[in-house]
Design a protein around this motif. Sequence first.
Motif, PDB file in Angstrom:
ATOM      1  N   ILE A  70     -53.973  87.304 -40.485  1.00 27.51           N
ATOM      2  CA  ILE A  70     -54.454  85.940 -40.281  1.00 27.51           C
ATOM      3  C   ILE A  70     -55.945  85.872 -40.597  1.00 27.51           C
ATOM      4  N   GLY A  71     -56.338  84.801 -41.233  1.00 27.89           N
ATOM      5  CA  GLY A  71     -57.749  84.494 -41.424  1.00 27.89           C
ATOM      6  C   GLY A  71     -58.073  83.252 -40.609  1.00 27.89           C
ATOM      7  N   LEU A  72     -58.965  83.382 -39.656  1.00 26.40           N
ATOM      8  CA  LEU A  72     -59.393  82.223 -38.861  1.00 26.40           C
ATOM      9  C   LEU A  72     -60.762  81.799 -39.343  1.00 26.40           C
ATOM     10  N   SER A  73     -60.892  80.525 -39.656  1.00 21.90           N
ATOM     11  CA  SER A  73     -62.162  80.036 -40.175  1.00 21.90           C
ATOM     12  C   SER A  73     -62.374  78.588 -39.756  1.00 21.90           C
ATOM     13  N   VAL A  74     -63.635  78.167 -39.847  1.00 18.84           N
ATOM     14  CA  VAL A  74     -63.971  76.789 -39.503  1.00 18.84           C
ATOM     15  C   VAL A  74     -65.147  76.342 -40.367  1.00 18.84           C
ATOM     16  N   ALA A  89     -64.126  87.140 -40.832  1.00 21.80           N
ATOM     17  CA  ALA A  89     -64.686  87.999 -41.879  1.00 21.80           C
ATOM     18  C   ALA A  89     -64.924  87.140 -43.109  1.00 21.80           C
ATOM     19  N   HIS A  90     -65.984  87.465 -43.832  1.00 21.03           N
ATOM     20  CA  HIS A  90     -66.294  86.785 -45.090  1.00 21.03           C
ATOM     21  C   HIS A  90     -66.244  87.794 -46.231  1.00 21.03           C
ATOM     22  N   ALA A  91     -65.707  87.379 -47.350  1.00 21.49           N
ATOM     23  CA  ALA A  91     -65.762  88.180 -48.570  1.00 21.49           C
ATOM     24  C   ALA A  91     -67.157  88.010 -49.176  1.00 21.49           C
ATOM     25  N   PRO A  92     -67.578  88.924 -50.048  1.00 20.35           N
ATOM     26  CA  PRO A  92     -68.881  88.755 -50.706  1.00 20.35           C
ATOM     27  C   PRO A  92     -68.927  87.451 -51.496  1.00 20.35           C
ATOM     28  N   ASP A  96     -65.246  81.618 -49.150  1.00 20.19           N
ATOM     29  CA  ASP A  96     -63.955  81.512 -49.825  1.00 20.19           C
ATOM     30  C   ASP A  96     -62.887  81.984 -48.854  1.00 20.19           C
ATOM     31  N   PHE A  97     -62.355  81.061 -48.077  1.00 19.20           N
ATOM     32  CA  PHE A  97     -61.403  81.412 -47.030  1.00 19.20           C
ATOM     33  C   PHE A  97     -60.034  81.806 -47.573  1.00 19.20           C
ATOM     34  N   HIS A  98     -59.826  81.705 -48.878  1.00 19.30           N
ATOM     35  CA  HIS A  98     -58.570  82.143 -49.495  1.00 19.30           C
ATOM     36  C   HIS A  98     -58.619  83.615 -49.888  1.00 19.30           C
ATOM     37  N   ASN A  99     -59.787  84.202 -49.889  1.00 20.66           N
ATOM     38  CA  ASN A  99     -59.943  85.600 -50.290  1.00 20.66           C
ATOM     39  C   ASN A  99     -59.210  86.510 -49.300  1.00 20.66           C
ATOM     40  N   ASP A 101     -59.830  89.338 -48.264  1.00 21.08           N
ATOM     41  CA  ASP A 101     -60.755  90.054 -47.371  1.00 21.08           C
ATOM     42  C   ASP A 101     -61.017  89.290 -46.074  1.00 21.08           C
ATOM     43  N   CYS A 102     -60.710  87.997 -46.046  1.00 17.08           N
ATOM     44  CA  CYS A 102     -60.925  87.181 -44.845  1.00 17.08           C
ATOM     45  C   CYS A 102     -59.773  87.297 -43.846  1.00 17.08           C
ATOM     46  N   PHE A 103     -58.646  87.832 -44.284  1.00 18.25           N
ATOM     47  CA  PHE A 103     -57.447  87.901 -43.440  1.00 18.25           C
ATOM     48  C   PHE A 103     -57.446  89.231 -42.683  1.00 18.25           C
ATOM     49  N   ILE A 104     -58.151  89.269 -41.532  1.00 18.31           N
ATOM     50  CA  ILE A 104     -58.297  90.535 -40.812  1.00 18.31           C
ATOM     51  C   ILE A 104     -57.607  90.568 -39.461  1.00 18.31           C
ATOM     52  N   ALA A 105     -57.277  89.412 -38.898  1.00 14.80           N
ATOM     53  CA  ALA A 105     -56.596  89.394 -37.589  1.00 14.80           C
ATOM     54  C   ALA A 105     -55.110  89.689 -37.810  1.00 14.80           C
ATOM     55  N   LYS A 106     -54.463  90.248 -36.804  1.00 14.67           N
ATOM     56  CA  LYS A 106     -53.037  90.564 -36.905  1.00 14.67           C
ATOM     57  C   LYS A 106     -52.257  89.760 -35.881  1.00 14.67           C
ATOM     58  N   LEU A 107     -51.121  89.258 -36.300  1.00 13.92           N
ATOM     59  CA  LEU A 107     -50.171  88.619 -35.413  1.00 13.92           C
ATOM     60  C   LEU A 107     -48.934  89.507 -35.450  1.00 13.92           C
ATOM     61  N   PRO A 108     -48.820  90.424 -34.479  1.00 12.87           N
ATOM     62  CA  PRO A 108     -47.669  91.346 -34.536  1.00 12.87           C
ATOM     63  C   PRO A 108     -46.366  90.609 -34.253  1.00 12.87           C
ATOM     64  N   ALA A 109     -45.318  91.153 -34.821  1.00 10.08           N
ATOM     65  CA  ALA A 109     -43.984  90.591 -34.570  1.00 10.08           C
ATOM     66  C   ALA A 109     -43.661  90.734 -33.095  1.00 10.08           C
TER      67      ALA A 109
END
Length: 113
Positions: A70-74, A89-92, A96-99, A101-109
């Motif tokens: 998950i990428g959380l952004s505002v 997290a931000h990519a260089p 760009d919230f679609h990158n 590198d921004c998807f660092i949180a985990k939602l476990p099953a």
Amino acid sequence: MPDGGGDYIEFNLSPSFRWAAYGFEGYRAGMRNVDLAFDPEIESTPNTPGWYWLAAELDLSMLKTLDAKIGLSVVIEETDGTKSYWALAHAPGPPDFHNPDCFIAKLPAPDAP
């Protein structure tokens, strides 16, 4: 979002209670509207001086897996028009919230019953 990109869903939630959900086939590619079984329930505190929160309950039944990144952004726009971009997290480069590198949180099953 899978490692290195792939299919992902974007939820846009607003303190005005407006929302949108979009699916993508890959990095910024193949955008389509995503229909939800029910509208997100959004709560916020727009009139509390000095702080702000937004909470939402979302229908995730359309996800292929709940073991997801998950990428959380505002994006915050101040009354004078100044914008700031916040994320776990931000990519260089520019925001760009679609990158991936921004998807660092985990939602476990969830555990099986």
